[in-house]
Design a protein around this motif. Structure first.
Motif, PDB file in Angstrom:
ATOM      1  N   SER A  13       0.822  -1.205   0.000  1.00  0.00           N
ATOM      2  CA  SER A  13       0.000   0.000   0.000  1.00  0.00           C
ATOM      3  C   SER A  13       0.862   1.264   0.000  1.00  0.00           C
ATOM      4  O   SER A  13       1.862   1.347   0.706  1.00  0.00           O
ATOM      5  CB  SER A  13      -0.888  -0.009   1.245  1.00  0.00           C
ATOM      6  N   ARG A  14       0.467   2.258  -0.796  1.00  0.00           N
ATOM      7  CA  ARG A  14       1.163   3.553  -0.896  1.00  0.00           C
ATOM      8  C   ARG A  14       2.521   3.493  -1.583  1.00  0.00           C
ATOM      9  O   ARG A  14       3.466   4.160  -1.177  1.00  0.00           O
ATOM     10  CB  ARG A  14       1.355   4.226   0.479  1.00  0.00           C
ATOM     11  N   PRO A  43      -2.319  -4.734  -4.972  1.00  0.00           N
ATOM     12  CA  PRO A  43      -1.677  -4.433  -3.694  1.00  0.00           C
ATOM     13  C   PRO A  43      -1.237  -5.736  -3.016  1.00  0.00           C
ATOM     14  O   PRO A  43      -1.972  -6.716  -3.025  1.00  0.00           O
ATOM     15  CB  PRO A  43      -2.782  -3.751  -2.886  1.00  0.00           C
ATOM     16  N   LEU A  44      -0.033  -5.736  -2.478  1.00  0.00           N
ATOM     17  CA  LEU A  44       0.454  -6.929  -1.780  1.00  0.00           C
ATOM     18  C   LEU A  44       0.239  -6.776  -0.279  1.00  0.00           C
ATOM     19  O   LEU A  44       0.639  -5.780   0.322  1.00  0.00           O
ATOM     20  CB  LEU A  44       1.937  -7.136  -2.072  1.00  0.00           C
ATOM     21  N   ILE A  45      -0.413  -7.760   0.298  1.00  0.00           N
ATOM     22  CA  ILE A  45      -0.676  -7.767   1.735  1.00  0.00           C
ATOM     23  C   ILE A  45      -0.301  -9.164   2.248  1.00  0.00           C
ATOM     24  O   ILE A  45      -0.799 -10.160   1.711  1.00  0.00           O
ATOM     25  CB  ILE A  45      -2.175  -7.490   2.012  1.00  0.00           C
ATOM     26  N   PRO A  46       0.599  -9.235   3.230  1.00  0.00           N
ATOM     27  CA  PRO A  46       1.088 -10.545   3.660  1.00  0.00           C
ATOM     28  C   PRO A  46      -0.029 -11.530   3.997  1.00  0.00           C
ATOM     29  O   PRO A  46       0.105 -12.735   3.748  1.00  0.00           O
ATOM     30  CB  PRO A  46       1.926 -10.218   4.909  1.00  0.00           C
ATOM     31  N   GLU A  70      11.460   4.154   5.742  1.00  0.00           N
ATOM     32  CA  GLU A  70      11.257   5.450   6.403  1.00  0.00           C
ATOM     33  C   GLU A  70      10.430   6.404   5.532  1.00  0.00           C
ATOM     34  O   GLU A  70       9.605   7.166   6.039  1.00  0.00           O
ATOM     35  CB  GLU A  70      12.612   6.102   6.747  1.00  0.00           C
ATOM     36  N   VAL A  71      10.693   6.335   4.229  1.00  0.00           N
ATOM     37  CA  VAL A  71       9.938   7.200   3.306  1.00  0.00           C
ATOM     38  C   VAL A  71       8.489   6.724   3.232  1.00  0.00           C
ATOM     39  O   VAL A  71       7.541   7.515   3.249  1.00  0.00           O
ATOM     40  CB  VAL A  71      10.606   7.194   1.908  1.00  0.00           C
ATOM     41  N   GLN A  72       8.345   5.408   3.178  1.00  0.00           N
ATOM     42  CA  GLN A  72       7.000   4.829   3.158  1.00  0.00           C
ATOM     43  C   GLN A  72       6.208   5.222   4.412  1.00  0.00           C
ATOM     44  O   GLN A  72       5.024   5.539   4.334  1.00  0.00           O
ATOM     45  CB  GLN A  72       7.120   3.296   3.062  1.00  0.00           C
ATOM     46  N   LYS A  73       6.885   5.237   5.528  1.00  0.00           N
ATOM     47  CA  LYS A  73       6.225   5.620   6.786  1.00  0.00           C
ATOM     48  C   LYS A  73       5.684   7.052   6.682  1.00  0.00           C
ATOM     49  O   LYS A  73       4.544   7.335   7.049  1.00  0.00           O
ATOM     50  CB  LYS A  73       7.229   5.518   7.941  1.00  0.00           C
ATOM     51  N   LYS A  74       6.504   7.930   6.153  1.00  0.00           N
ATOM     52  CA  LYS A  74       6.102   9.330   5.999  1.00  0.00           C
ATOM     53  C   LYS A  74       4.870   9.447   5.094  1.00  0.00           C
ATOM     54  O   LYS A  74       3.920  10.184   5.384  1.00  0.00           O
ATOM     55  CB  LYS A  74       7.284  10.107   5.385  1.00  0.00           C
ATOM     56  N   ILE A  87       6.774   1.280  11.541  1.00  0.00           N
ATOM     57  CA  ILE A  87       7.938   0.959  10.715  1.00  0.00           C
ATOM     58  C   ILE A  87       8.192  -0.554  10.651  1.00  0.00           C
ATOM     59  O   ILE A  87       8.602  -1.079   9.600  1.00  0.00           O
ATOM     60  CB  ILE A  87       9.198   1.727  11.217  1.00  0.00           C
ATOM     61  N   ASN A  88       7.909  -1.261  11.748  1.00  0.00           N
ATOM     62  CA  ASN A  88       8.133  -2.710  11.728  1.00  0.00           C
ATOM     63  C   ASN A  88       7.138  -3.430  10.832  1.00  0.00           C
ATOM     64  O   ASN A  88       7.488  -4.376  10.121  1.00  0.00           O
ATOM     65  CB  ASN A  88       8.094  -3.278  13.150  1.00  0.00           C
ATOM     66  N   ARG A  89       5.902  -2.940  10.866  1.00  0.00           N
ATOM     67  CA  ARG A  89       4.891  -3.509   9.970  1.00  0.00           C
ATOM     68  C   ARG A  89       5.279  -3.241   8.500  1.00  0.00           C
ATOM     69  O   ARG A  89       5.173  -4.111   7.646  1.00  0.00           O
ATOM     70  CB  ARG A  89       3.525  -2.900  10.288  1.00  0.00           C
ATOM     71  N   ILE A  90       5.739  -2.031   8.233  1.00  0.00           N
ATOM     72  CA  ILE A  90       6.131  -1.681   6.860  1.00  0.00           C
ATOM     73  C   ILE A  90       7.265  -2.596   6.392  1.00  0.00           C
ATOM     74  O   ILE A  90       7.245  -3.121   5.282  1.00  0.00           O
ATOM     75  CB  ILE A  90       6.532  -0.187   6.769  1.00  0.00           C
ATOM     76  N   LYS A  91       8.245  -2.812   7.292  1.00  0.00           N
ATOM     77  CA  LYS A  91       9.366  -3.698   6.930  1.00  0.00           C
ATOM     78  C   LYS A  91       8.886  -5.126   6.671  1.00  0.00           C
ATOM     79  O   LYS A  91       9.364  -5.800   5.753  1.00  0.00           O
ATOM     80  CB  LYS A  91      10.421  -3.681   8.035  1.00  0.00           C
ATOM     81  N   GLU A  92       7.933  -5.547   7.471  1.00  0.00           N
ATOM     82  CA  GLU A  92       7.368  -6.895   7.306  1.00  0.00           C
ATOM     83  C   GLU A  92       6.676  -7.004   5.937  1.00  0.00           C
ATOM     84  O   GLU A  92       6.871  -7.979   5.202  1.00  0.00           O
ATOM     85  CB  GLU A  92       6.360  -7.124   8.447  1.00  0.00           C
TER      86      GLU A  92
END
Lengths: 270, 270
Positions: free
Chosen positions: A153-154, A175-178, A202-206, A226-231
């Protein structure tokens, strides 16, 4: 105080070329305040043109023209010579070179670039395709697409799809969702047609925080963690690897830049 | 035989400005066969640039550059002077005028036009909005939109919506069908935000036949029947009248032209 420069864009058609140039060039002067509100599309009348030029002179503006008519071009030239108005004629230099090279005189008809031809129909069809098969709405799209965009997402899948569609490429995106299994159809898509988007966490988080904010939601949800984004990214990379997808890092890239890189990739295969 | 002219477009960024210019200018030479496949985006390396220029010279090409770096611009200039290569530098003339007018030196950094700013987020939001509220999918969209596009089938509502969305305008569109009642929400939209598209019946017929053809359907259906088209248009005009909509004739207009006219209309009210 920022220096302020009014830019007059005068065209006998839409004036898109001027706008593109002005946006690109203006970005090279971040401390200058350009006023881009003076757009004069469809200017074909000589008196109207003269009056715009007089205003530009009063405003001490920079004038950018895309005029295909010799008459109108001559009016600008004469006016500039008489008054010292600074202007750039984007069209005439190109047309002169081609004229000289080929011996063929230009039509001097405004707006002829836009015709109801196959290219037009293909473009409309591609845009409708991208709308229909946006966001994995219908897995049938994967098999009919020229290009399948994957990303969490995003990662700008939708705007990228639309931009590419405008260039007549039929794009489906997913969209890819685990937690959500991949549709079976995706495995039947030739790998050269699959592009997987990645982005720095970090950019995705923003970007996700801005998204939450615009939706009026709290910014500290799992979505922007950030951990979810990395996952999610780890999962996505696994999928790209499995599918043999071409991977594109969209971090700090504009839609135009990413699209151009995707087109270069496709050109190597199609 | 058509004269053939290869066009080399060299940019240190995406090169969209060159492409726009070249498309517009090439349309003025319908009997000349331009080869637009020589695109060199993201050219930042001096040796690479020199090698592209050598190829262009061999091909007797016209070169259009959008380079923001003085170094690269100088290389092109020197090469052209030495060899007689014909080229147009779209960027430098504009940058020189602004530099001279303001005393501010340009950054000379490629790609700075594209940033992760509010404008970017607004553009993405508008594109997603247009996809979500395309084709009257959800009547809620009418009340949130900056613009509501109405029109019978095949009046370019979807491509127009996407084009305007790319300019950060939130567009919802609704197909008009005499047999389908209007959603109530549309009556709550301020009339200045409603644009009704019309088109000449004969041109519409041609477009619908092409549509049927591309879907592999017979071309003689009611969909492309001239009387049915006239009936639909009559109904649409009645709706525009009732709603007080701004009416735009899209016959033989490109998406860009129609979009520009719509923006001019909106500018008068927003």
């Amino acid at each position: 105080m920022k220096k302020s420069v009014p830019l007059y864009m005068i065209s006998d058609s839409v004036g898109e070329t001027s706008l593109k140039l002005v946006n690109a060039a203006a970005a090279q002067f971040p401390t200058v305040d350009f006023d881009l509100s003076y757009r004069f599309p469809f200017t074909k009348d000589e008196e109207e043109l003269k009056s715009i030029l007089s205003d530009a002179l009063k405003d001490s503006a920079v004038v950018v023209t895309t005029l295909v008519s010799d008459n109108l071009t001559q009016i600008v030239e004469d006016f500039a010579e008489r008054t010292g108005l600074q202007y750039i004629n984007l069209m005439s230099q190109f047309m002169d070179i081609v004229h000289q090279k080929t011996g063929v005189a230009p039509l001097q008809q405004a707006g002829v670039v836009h015709k109801l031809n196959q290219e037009y129909f293909d473009r409309v069809a591609a845009i409708e395709f991208a709308v229909k098969y946006d966001d994995g709405k219908d897995a049938k799209g994967f098999l009919e697409a020229d290009l399948v965009l994957l990303g969490i997402s995003r990662t700008s899948k939708t705007p990228l799809s639309m931009y590419l569609a405008n260039n007549r490429i039929k794009v489906a995106n997913l969209p890819l969702i685990p937690e959500v299994p991949l549709p079976e159809q995706i495995k039947a898509v030739p790998k050269d047609k699959i592009v997987g988007l990645v982005i720095e966490p970090e950019v995705q988080k923003k970007i996700r925080m801005s998204r939450l904010n615009s939706l009026g939601l709290a910014e500290n949800s799992r979505y922007s963690d950030i951990n979810r984004i990395k996952e999610e990214l780890d999962y996505a990379l696994g999928v790209y690897d499995e599918l043999g997808a071409f991977t594109l890092d969209v971090t700090n890239k504009s839609i135009e830049e990413s699209a151009t890189l995707i087109c270069e990739h496709l050109d190597n295969f199609l």
